[in-house]
Design an enzyme around this catalytic site. Structure first.
Site, PDB file in Angstrom:
ATOM      1  N   LYS A  29     -16.048   5.126 -10.817  1.00 48.93           N
ATOM      2  CA  LYS A  29     -14.644   5.308 -10.459  1.00 48.93           C
ATOM      3  C   LYS A  29     -14.207   4.460  -9.272  1.00 48.93           C
ATOM      4  O   LYS A  29     -13.014   4.327  -9.000  1.00 48.93           O
ATOM      5  CB  LYS A  29     -14.357   6.790 -10.170  1.00 48.93           C
ATOM      6  CG  LYS A  29     -14.408   7.668 -11.415  1.00 48.93           C
ATOM      7  CD  LYS A  29     -14.278   9.141 -11.090  1.00 48.93           C
ATOM      8  CE  LYS A  29     -12.934   9.515 -10.515  1.00 48.93           C
ATOM      9  NZ  LYS A  29     -11.848   9.440 -11.511  1.00 48.93           N
ATOM     10  N   TYR A  78       1.542   8.768 -12.722  1.00 47.22           N
ATOM     11  CA  TYR A  78       0.375   9.502 -13.223  1.00 47.22           C
ATOM     12  C   TYR A  78       0.683  11.000 -13.269  1.00 47.22           C
ATOM     13  O   TYR A  78       0.493  11.665 -14.294  1.00 47.22           O
ATOM     14  CB  TYR A  78      -0.850   9.244 -12.347  1.00 47.22           C
ATOM     15  CG  TYR A  78      -1.977  10.214 -12.613  1.00 47.22           C
ATOM     16  CD1 TYR A  78      -2.725  10.130 -13.781  1.00 47.22           C
ATOM     17  CD2 TYR A  78      -2.273  11.236 -11.714  1.00 47.22           C
ATOM     18  CE1 TYR A  78      -3.744  11.040 -14.053  1.00 47.22           C
ATOM     19  CE2 TYR A  78      -3.290  12.147 -11.973  1.00 47.22           C
ATOM     20  CZ  TYR A  78      -4.019  12.043 -13.141  1.00 47.22           C
ATOM     21  OH  TYR A  78      -5.021  12.947 -13.406  1.00 47.22           O
TER      22      TYR A  78
END
EC number: 5.1.3.20
Length: 331
Positions: free
Chosen positions: A177, A139
């Site tokens: 989330k 990421y």
């Protein structure tokens, strides 16, 4: 003139849409992937002119189907730092973003995008210089690589390109989330469910709960984005934190005391919270040893030099505000 927000149903994206609405901007095209359908809740109180799936949007924008677009706020990405599918991460976070930027440059559209503090990885210095960028996961690498491309393109770019390296953002509209939501969100739910908040004990030379992060309210994130939106002559890659690290103890104490005040109970000091069992420290997990950052603090001097002078909310102000927002919606 049209404004486009990608990741519009997500955490920061939906707050940006709302922030634009609050300024009277309603010609906003929302772009997202609603495979996780519950994210639509974030847009219910927002005014948008259209919704497009992220896969349909890119080609249509490249063809100029939306006419003159003033700005693209690109918040859409996979932000799960635990994701191990590198091919997916690079296609979604790097290649897609690169294609979108190229289209913005061709059309003279302002391009404001989400980078990440994950680009720094294990670095002890959080300044926007190549020597301090050491991502630890794919990421972080996907964001890091795109930032490098931006640096190459900036000297010849004829329209705005701005990247924001978000630090630890918290605030409304992050419920979807799950485990990737903020510490404030998890502390809030843990205290409501169990009557206590648990934090890591002593580790890395830090006393219990004193490991620290640069926590920034999504309110401030939106303000900074809109500041650069208003100043299309400003380009670059900027840290977006408060410039002040605060310990996890501050988050937990603010959450617990805000919930206590809502019940008509007095505020307690940190020591009192621990003594009454409202805040507990647990043994630092062996699985995280050597992989955990005990301290992050953004260097915001470049942001300040670019003309952003507004003060940032402290944890005590911002988290309390956020908790009251959560309480109102919890019923």
């Amino acid at each position: 003139m049209t404004i486009i927000v990608t990741g519009a149903a997500g955490f920061i994206g939906s707050n940006l849409v709302k922030g634009l609405n609050d300024r009277g901007e309603t010609n906003v095209i929302a772009v997202d992937n609603l495979t996780r359908a519950d994210k639509f809740h974030n847009l219910v109180d927002c005014e948008i002119s259209d919704y497009l799936d992220k896969q349909d949007f890119l080609a249509r924008f490249a063809r100029g189907e939306f006419g003159k677009v003033r700005a693209v706020f690109h918040e859409g990405a996979c932000s799960d730092t635990m994701e191990t599918d590198g091919r997916y991460m690079m296609e979604n976070n790097y290649r897609y973003t690169l294609s979108l930027m190229e289209s913005c440059l061709e059309q003279g559209t302002q391009f404001l995008y989400a980078s990440s503090a994950a680009t720094y990885g294990a670095s002890q210095v959080f300044r926007e210089d190549r020597e301090f960028e050491r991502p630890l996961n794919v990421y972080g690498y996907s964001k890091f690589l795109f930032d490098q491309i931006v640096r190459r393109r900036l000297p010849s770019a004829l329209s705005q390109i701005v990247g924001f390296r978000y630090f630890n953002v918290y605030g409304p509209r992050e419920t979807h989330k799950g485990r990737m939501a903020s510490v404030a969100f998890h502390n809030f739910n843990q205290f409501r469910a169990d009557g206590t908040v648990k934090l890591f004990g002593e580790y890395g030379g830090y006393a219990p709960g004193m490991q620290s992060r640069d926590f920034i309210s999504v309110e401030d994130v939106v303000k900074v984005n809109l500041h650069f939106f208003d100043h299309p002559d400003k380009s670059g890659i900027f840290n977006l934190g408060t410039g002040r690290a605060q310990p996890f103890n501050d988050i937990a104490a603010t959450v617990v005391n805000t919930l206590r005040e809502a019940e008509g109970k007095p505020r307690l000091s940190l020591d009192e919270l621990v003594q009454e069992g409202l805040l507990e420290y647990v043994k630092f997990p062996d699985a995280l040893r050597g992989k955990y950052q005990c301290f992050t603090q953004s260097d915001v001097s470049k942001l300040r030099s670019a003309g952003y002078s507004e003060p940032f909310l402290s944890v005590e102000e911002g988290v309390a505000r956020y908790c009251r927002w959560l309480i109102e919606r919890a019923g």
